[in-house]
Write a protein that holds these residues in place. Structure first.
Motif, PDB file in Angstrom:
ATOM      1  N   GLU A  79       0.921  -0.958  -0.123  1.00 50.61           N
ATOM      2  CA  GLU A  79      -0.131   0.057  -0.014  1.00 50.61           C
ATOM      3  C   GLU A  79       0.954   1.221  -0.052  1.00 50.61           C
ATOM      4  OE1 GLU A  79      -3.812  -0.354   2.818  1.00 50.61           O
ATOM      5  OE2 GLU A  79      -2.509  -1.853   3.233  1.00 50.61           O
ATOM      6  N   LEU A  80       1.818   1.285   0.748  1.00 51.84           N
ATOM      7  CA  LEU A  80       2.821   2.827   0.727  1.00 51.84           C
ATOM      8  C   LEU A  80       3.461   2.382  -0.649  1.00 51.84           C
ATOM      9  CD1 LEU A  80       4.922   2.187   4.157  1.00 51.84           C
ATOM     10  CD2 LEU A  80       3.006   3.864   3.264  1.00 51.84           C
ATOM     11  N   SER A  81       3.978   1.624  -1.234  1.00 53.13           N
ATOM     12  CA  SER A  81       4.673   2.081  -2.738  1.00 53.13           C
ATOM     13  C   SER A  81       3.182   2.538  -3.313  1.00 53.13           C
ATOM     14  CB  SER A  81       5.105   0.147  -3.570  1.00 53.13           C
ATOM     15  OG  SER A  81       5.782  -0.543  -1.965  1.00 53.13           O
ATOM     16  N   ILE A  82       2.052   2.124  -3.254  1.00 49.88           N
ATOM     17  CA  ILE A  82       1.317   2.549  -4.089  1.00 49.88           C
ATOM     18  C   ILE A  82       0.690   4.341  -4.061  1.00 49.88           C
ATOM     19  CG2 ILE A  82      -1.004   2.608  -4.650  1.00 49.88           C
ATOM     20  CD1 ILE A  82      -1.485  -0.466  -4.250  1.00 49.88           C
ATOM     21  N   CYS A  83       0.607   4.843  -2.666  1.00 47.54           N
ATOM     22  CA  CYS A  83       0.411   6.102  -2.442  1.00 47.54           C
ATOM     23  C   CYS A  83       1.347   6.562  -2.451  1.00 47.54           C
ATOM     24  CB  CYS A  83      -0.149   5.781  -1.112  1.00 47.54           C
ATOM     25  SG  CYS A  83       0.540   5.290   0.350  1.00 47.54           S
ATOM     26  N   PHE A  84       3.167   6.052  -1.987  1.00 45.90           N
ATOM     27  CA  PHE A  84       3.784   7.017  -2.697  1.00 45.90           C
ATOM     28  C   PHE A  84       4.278   7.565  -3.723  1.00 45.90           C
ATOM     29  CE2 PHE A  84       5.735   5.824   1.910  1.00 45.90           C
ATOM     30  CZ  PHE A  84       5.588   7.381   2.392  1.00 45.90           C
ATOM     31  N   GLY A  85       3.519   6.625  -5.053  1.00 49.71           N
ATOM     32  CA  GLY A  85       3.518   7.040  -5.914  1.00 49.71           C
ATOM     33  C   GLY A  85       5.231   6.718  -6.520  1.00 49.71           C
ATOM     34  N   GLN A  86       5.743   8.334  -7.609  1.00 46.74           N
ATOM     35  CA  GLN A  86       7.073   8.354  -7.809  1.00 46.74           C
ATOM     36  C   GLN A  86       7.083   9.375  -7.402  1.00 46.74           C
ATOM     37  OE1 GLN A  86       5.136   7.759 -12.234  1.00 46.74           O
ATOM     38  NE2 GLN A  86       7.162   6.963 -12.548  1.00 46.74           N
ATOM     39  N   GLU A  87       6.912   9.559  -6.405  1.00 49.05           N
ATOM     40  CA  GLU A  87       7.486  11.105  -5.439  1.00 49.05           C
ATOM     41  C   GLU A  87       8.757  11.073  -5.141  1.00 49.05           C
ATOM     42  OE1 GLU A  87       6.972  14.183  -3.149  1.00 49.05           O
ATOM     43  OE2 GLU A  87       4.949  12.875  -3.172  1.00 49.05           O
ATOM     44  N   GLY A  88       9.240  12.218  -5.008  1.00 51.38           N
ATOM     45  CA  GLY A  88      10.448  12.239  -5.469  1.00 51.38           C
ATOM     46  C   GLY A  88      11.494  12.546  -7.344  1.00 51.38           C
ATOM     47  N   GLY A  89      10.182  12.192  -7.774  1.00 52.19           N
ATOM     48  CA  GLY A  89      11.240  11.567  -9.225  1.00 52.19           C
ATOM     49  C   GLY A  89      11.658  10.613  -9.538  1.00 52.19           C
ATOM     50  N   SER A  90      11.200   9.108  -8.641  1.00 55.19           N
ATOM     51  CA  SER A  90      11.965   8.161  -8.836  1.00 55.19           C
ATOM     52  C   SER A  90      10.982   7.719  -9.944  1.00 55.19           C
ATOM     53  CB  SER A  90      11.629   7.170  -6.878  1.00 55.19           C
ATOM     54  OG  SER A  90      11.830   5.669  -7.766  1.00 55.19           O
ATOM     55  N   HIS A  91      11.495   7.214 -11.005  1.00 57.21           N
ATOM     56  CA  HIS A  91      10.575   6.364 -12.315  1.00 57.21           C
ATOM     57  C   HIS A  91      10.051   5.426 -11.875  1.00 57.21           C
ATOM     58  CE1 HIS A  91      12.066   9.840 -14.312  1.00 57.21           C
ATOM     59  NE2 HIS A  91      12.860   9.402 -14.276  1.00 57.21           N
ATOM     60  N   ASP A  92      11.067   4.515 -11.326  1.00 55.80           N
ATOM     61  CA  ASP A  92      10.197   3.242 -10.900  1.00 55.80           C
ATOM     62  C   ASP A  92       9.722   2.888 -10.073  1.00 55.80           C
ATOM     63  OD1 ASP A  92      12.056   2.347 -12.998  1.00 55.80           O
ATOM     64  OD2 ASP A  92      13.457   2.180 -12.059  1.00 55.80           O
ATOM     65  N   GLY A  93       9.453   4.378  -8.925  1.00 56.39           N
ATOM     66  CA  GLY A  93       8.528   4.073  -7.703  1.00 56.39           C
ATOM     67  C   GLY A  93       9.413   2.709  -6.638  1.00 56.39           C
ATOM     68  N   TRP A  94       8.833   3.001  -5.310  1.00 56.43           N
ATOM     69  CA  TRP A  94       9.951   3.423  -3.876  1.00 56.43           C
ATOM     70  C   TRP A  94       9.657   1.658  -3.537  1.00 56.43           C
ATOM     71  CZ3 TRP A  94      12.939   6.605  -3.418  1.00 56.43           C
ATOM     72  CH2 TRP A  94      13.248   7.624  -3.389  1.00 56.43           C
ATOM     73  N   PHE A  95       8.653   0.703  -4.483  1.00 58.68           N
ATOM     74  CA  PHE A  95       8.646  -1.144  -3.787  1.00 58.68           C
ATOM     75  C   PHE A  95       9.374  -1.225  -3.546  1.00 58.68           C
ATOM     76  CE2 PHE A  95       8.007  -5.349  -4.143  1.00 58.68           C
ATOM     77  CZ  PHE A  95       7.455  -5.627  -3.644  1.00 58.68           C
ATOM     78  N   ARG A  96      11.153  -1.978  -4.271  1.00 60.86           N
ATOM     79  CA  ARG A  96      11.865  -2.202  -3.743  1.00 60.86           C
ATOM     80  C   ARG A  96      12.826  -1.871  -2.470  1.00 60.86           C
ATOM     81  NH1 ARG A  96      13.042  -6.482  -3.885  1.00 60.86           N
ATOM     82  NH2 ARG A  96      11.908  -6.741  -5.728  1.00 60.86           N
ATOM     83  N   ALA A  97      13.217  -0.259  -3.208  1.00 62.32           N
ATOM     84  CA  ALA A  97      13.617   0.028  -2.003  1.00 62.32           C
ATOM     85  C   ALA A  97      12.970   0.371  -0.551  1.00 62.32           C
ATOM     86  CB  ALA A  97      13.843   2.734  -1.722  1.00 62.32           C
ATOM     87  N   LEU A  98      11.744   0.123  -0.142  1.00 61.21           N
ATOM     88  CA  LEU A  98      10.677  -0.026   1.053  1.00 61.21           C
ATOM     89  C   LEU A  98      10.742  -1.325   1.481  1.00 61.21           C
ATOM     90  CD1 LEU A  98       7.320   1.721   0.170  1.00 61.21           C
ATOM     91  CD2 LEU A  98       9.268   2.059   1.568  1.00 61.21           C
ATOM     92  N   ARG A  99      10.592  -2.616   0.287  1.00 63.20           N
ATOM     93  CA  ARG A  99      10.701  -3.886   1.122  1.00 63.20           C
ATOM     94  C   ARG A  99      12.423  -3.858   0.936  1.00 63.20           C
ATOM     95  NH1 ARG A  99       9.844  -8.812  -1.357  1.00 63.20           N
ATOM     96  NH2 ARG A  99       9.081  -9.407   0.960  1.00 63.20           N
ATOM     97  N   ASN A 100      13.541  -3.524   0.668  1.00 67.84           N
ATOM     98  CA  ASN A 100      14.585  -3.410   1.259  1.00 67.84           C
ATOM     99  C   ASN A 100      15.283  -2.719   2.278  1.00 67.84           C
ATOM    100  OD1 ASN A 100      15.660  -4.705  -1.321  1.00 67.84           O
ATOM    101  ND2 ASN A 100      16.240  -3.343  -2.033  1.00 67.84           N
ATOM    102  N   LEU A 101      14.484  -1.712   2.594  1.00 66.77           N
ATOM    103  CA  LEU A 101      14.375  -0.937   3.956  1.00 66.77           C
ATOM    104  C   LEU A 101      13.769  -1.430   5.349  1.00 66.77           C
ATOM    105  CD1 LEU A 101      14.879   1.866   2.734  1.00 66.77           C
ATOM    106  CD2 LEU A 101      16.899   0.999   3.365  1.00 66.77           C
ATOM    107  N   ASN A 102      12.543  -2.569   4.651  1.00 61.53           N
ATOM    108  CA  ASN A 102      12.039  -3.191   6.012  1.00 61.53           C
ATOM    109  C   ASN A 102      12.325  -4.784   5.611  1.00 61.53           C
ATOM    110  OD1 ASN A 102      11.330  -0.948   7.236  1.00 61.53           O
ATOM    111  ND2 ASN A 102      10.978   0.078   4.935  1.00 61.53           N
ATOM    112  N   PRO A 103      13.180  -5.158   5.543  1.00 58.02           N
ATOM    113  CA  PRO A 103      13.573  -6.701   4.500  1.00 58.02           C
ATOM    114  C   PRO A 103      12.874  -7.934   6.001  1.00 58.02           C
ATOM    115  CG  PRO A 103      15.305  -6.728   6.129  1.00 58.02           C
ATOM    116  CD  PRO A 103      14.368  -4.802   6.019  1.00 58.02           C
ATOM    117  N   ALA A 104      12.343  -7.855   7.065  1.00 56.52           N
ATOM    118  CA  ALA A 104      11.685  -8.365   7.969  1.00 56.52           C
ATOM    119  C   ALA A 104       9.753  -8.485   7.442  1.00 56.52           C
ATOM    120  CB  ALA A 104      11.326  -8.351   9.636  1.00 56.52           C
TER     121      ALA A 104
END
Length: 506
Positions: A364-389
């Protein structure tokens, strides 16, 4: 601090080599040509004057920062560094210009107690401690990306001297720069958001960052939850037994191989152990990481043979012969992108955190953040990598604190805490897809006919290990039967799993 002293000793000579975009070695012909070339004393004198003025300007920016004029300090400091870089490059091109003067200048700035950062703030360097802002280097080095990439030693030797850019490595460079260029760039982006978690572990172990990137690019592409068919898991792809040997276990159902910092620590410990065994032969160590240290040790005669020896190279599995040059090539490109018409994206990697006001998932966070900050690929991977548990589909309880890139911390109140994008994300996440039974394969029908059996999960178990123990079944088959979500397929001790029984004759 180790990194600062290393930067002071190596920054300038490696900076000049990197800026020149050519190998550091000088041939006899080059020296002869330089000796006969006319010396332009006037231009050289001008460069020395620019050097002195740039140093004074940079030092003055520290005084401005101390006086609270941070924006002006940032402008002055960055302008001084730009002029210092340009003058150093020109000096390197001119016969008779004393590059040592520029080396001394860089050395002096790197040793300052309170250098000015690109943002204008002063920082205090403390003893030999690893910086609290994990992964941040000297502000000057951070402003000189070529230098930062080049300042790298492995067991007292520059990493560049240990990488033989031979035909297999050149072929690997071509692979990275052609069909795998998107993978390389994405690996770099993914790594940058995890850098503050992973690089300090390499730094403490005395290992070069470029090598860490080489592993990540080849092993997982910087995807923390990557799982191979053989069960190797995490950003650095540890098999369970090897991970356990280097401190990666299962805690409260979480496989620590997926933890970026812990996996980097384990990887560094493994490398240092194998470097001792193989007499600091980097290629043999990489081969051991991929193909098994026992097999490589036997082929290399306890480190007496070399990876490129035909008796060793030809006897290795094709996968290992391909793996070693690919890791080396990715590390080489990390250090010298400008030599290969390669540009890595500039990324603001500052980290922040958010506290969930309501039950939400990472999806859900990945969807609502969208491409905030100019991230062309969105934030799904960064959010998962930073919260691996956390499983990305799992609803997280209100009050859960998540680590996020700093740009998302600022955007969270208006994009995800409430409003239309939060509502949209919740609606999409709540969608239920009807379950339709697909036609089973002949092998699956055979196993279904044989029935099922129960298995109680033991401490240290992973789904891949359980599948290997029951050799006629696969990870995804067990996961599907027990409704386990990939890619982590989280299980915990005491849990009962249904395992497809092997038909007779299997």
């Amino acid at each position: 601090m180790f990194s600062y002293r290393l930067a002071a000793a190596l920054a300038a000579p490696l900076l000049l080599a990197a800026c020149a975009g050519s190998p550091a070695k000088t041939t006899k012909a080059d020296k002869a040509a330089a000796a006969t070339a006319a010396v332009d004393e006037t231009e050289i004198g001008t460069l020395y004057t620019r050097l002195g003025e740039a140093v004074k300007r940079y030092e003055g920016s520290a005084d401005l920062a101390a006086a609270g004029e941070r924006e002006r300090a940032a402008r002055e400091g960055n302008a001084a560094l730009d002029d210092l870089r340009a003058a150093a490059l020109r000096c390197q091109q001119l016969p008779g210009c004393e590059e040592e003067r520029f080396l001394s200048a860089f050395d002096g700035l790197l040793r300052r107690d309170a250098p000015v950062t690109a943002g204008g703030e002063a920082e205090q360097i403390r003893g030999d401690d690893v910086p609290e802002a994990a992964g941040e280097g000297s502000p000057l080095v951070a402003d000189l990306p070529e230098t930062a990439r080049s300042i790298t030693l492995l067991k007292g030797r520059p990493l560049a001297d240990m990488i033989a850019v031979n035909e297999p490595v050149k072929a690997a460079l071509e692979e990275w720069l052609t069909q795998y260029r998107p993978n390389l760039i994405q690996s770099y982006v993914n790594y940058q958001y995890m850098r503050q978690l992973m690089w300090p572990e390499y730094q403490k172990a005395g290992l070069p960052e470029a090598l860490l990137f080489g592993f990540i690019a080849k092993e997982s592409g910087g995807k923390v939850h990557a799982v191979s068919r053989s069960g190797a898991s995490g950003p650095l792809q540890f098999m369970y037994a090897t991970g356990l040997r280097f401190g990666l276990s299962t805690e409260n159902g979480f496989d620590q191989r997926f933890d970026p910092a812990l996996s980097a620590r384990a990887n560094a410990a493994y490398l240092n152990e194998q470097l001792r065994i193989f007499n600091n032969d980097l290629e043999l160590v990489l081969a051991a990481y991929n193909g098994g240290e026992g097999r490589v040790g036997r082929l290399a005669g306890g480190g007496r043979g070399r990876f490129w020896d035909s008796s060793v190279y030809a006897a290795l599995a094709p996968e290992t012969r391909e793996y070693v040059p690919m890791v080396l090539a990715a590390a080489w490109l990390f250090m010298h992108p400008e030599r290969y018409n390669l540009t890595f994206p500039k990324i603001d990697t500052k980290l922040g955190s958010v506290v969930l006001p309501r039950s939400m998932s990472l999806a859900e966070l990945s969807i609502c953040f969208g491409q905030e900050g100019g991230s062309h690929d969105g934030w799904f991977r960064a959010l998962r990598n930073l919260n691996p548990a956390y499983d990305h589909q799992a609803a997280l309880a209100p009050g859960t604190r998540l680590q996020v890139p700093a740009v998302l911390e600022a955007a969270f109140p208006r994009t995800c805490a409430q409003g239309q994008w939060q509502a949209l994300a919740a609606e999409l996440h709540a969608a239920n897809v009807p379950l339709v039974a697909s036609a089973p394969s002949p092998a699956a029908r055979s196993r279904a006919a044989a029935g099922r059996r129960s298995y109680t999960v033991r401490k240290g178990d992973t789904l891949a290990a359980i599948a290997r123990r029951h050799s006629c079944t696969e990870v995804r088959e067990i996961a599907s039967l027990n409704r386990l979500r990939g890619p982590s397929y989280a299980i915990k001790p005491g849990q009962t799993l249904q395992i497809p029984a092997c038909p007779r004759g299997s």
